[in-house]
Design a protein around this motif. Structure first.
Motif, short mmCIF file in Angstrom:
data_model
loop_
_atom_site.label_atom_id
_atom_site.label_comp_id
_atom_site.label_asym_id
_atom_site.label_seq_id
_atom_site.Cartn_x
_atom_site.Cartn_y
_atom_site.Cartn_z
N ASN A 36 -7.89 2.37 -2.97
CA ASN A 36 -8.40 1.47 -1.94
C ASN A 36 -9.64 2.04 -1.26
N LEU A 86 -13.12 -0.37 -5.75
CA LEU A 86 -12.79 -1.79 -5.84
C LEU A 86 -13.97 -2.63 -6.30
N GLU A 95 -5.59 6.31 -0.52
CA GLU A 95 -4.79 5.12 -0.28
C GLU A 95 -4.78 4.28 -1.55
N ILE A 127 -3.48 0.69 -3.51
CA ILE A 127 -2.98 -0.67 -3.37
C ILE A 127 -2.46 -1.13 -4.72
N MET A 182 0.83 -1.18 0.00
CA MET A 182 0.00 0.00 0.00
C MET A 182 0.88 1.24 0.00
#
Length: 102
Positions: free
Chosen positions: A69, A74, A55, A57, A1
């Protein structure tokens, strides 16, 4: 991350709802390389303001395939695929069922 920053929003087209914009996110990977990417999930509910921090990933061997993230970024592509798949199955069922009842 990693922590990423939305460095700009690029114009990706126009629709009846107005112009479409996609965020460009920059982050530094584990190797110290600066990586920029545009999220796969895009839409009116998935906008990110320029300068905001998100954030990120990613897989160490493929940082250019990073994702934001958040649950919406997602899950959105998978939900679209599921809805499209169900719609296709319903369409096929309406084509096949009348032929089977003859």
């Amino acid at each position: 991350m990693a922590e990423g920053t939305v460095v700009e929003n690029v114009h990706t087209g126009d629709s009846a709802d107005g112009p479409a914009w996609s965020p460009v996110i920059a982050f530094t990977d584990n190797a110290g390389n600066r990586v920029e990417f545009t999220p796969v999930a895009q839409g009116s509910g998935l906008t990110l303001a320029t300068g905001s921090t998100v954030e990120v990933i990613y897989l160490p061997d493929a940082p250019q395939r990073a994702q934001v993230n958040t649950w919406s970024h997602l899950l959105f592509p998978g939900l679209v695929a599921c809805v499209g798949g169900v719609g296709f199955l319903v369409f096929v069922a309406f084509l096949i069922l009348p032929a089977l009842s003859r």
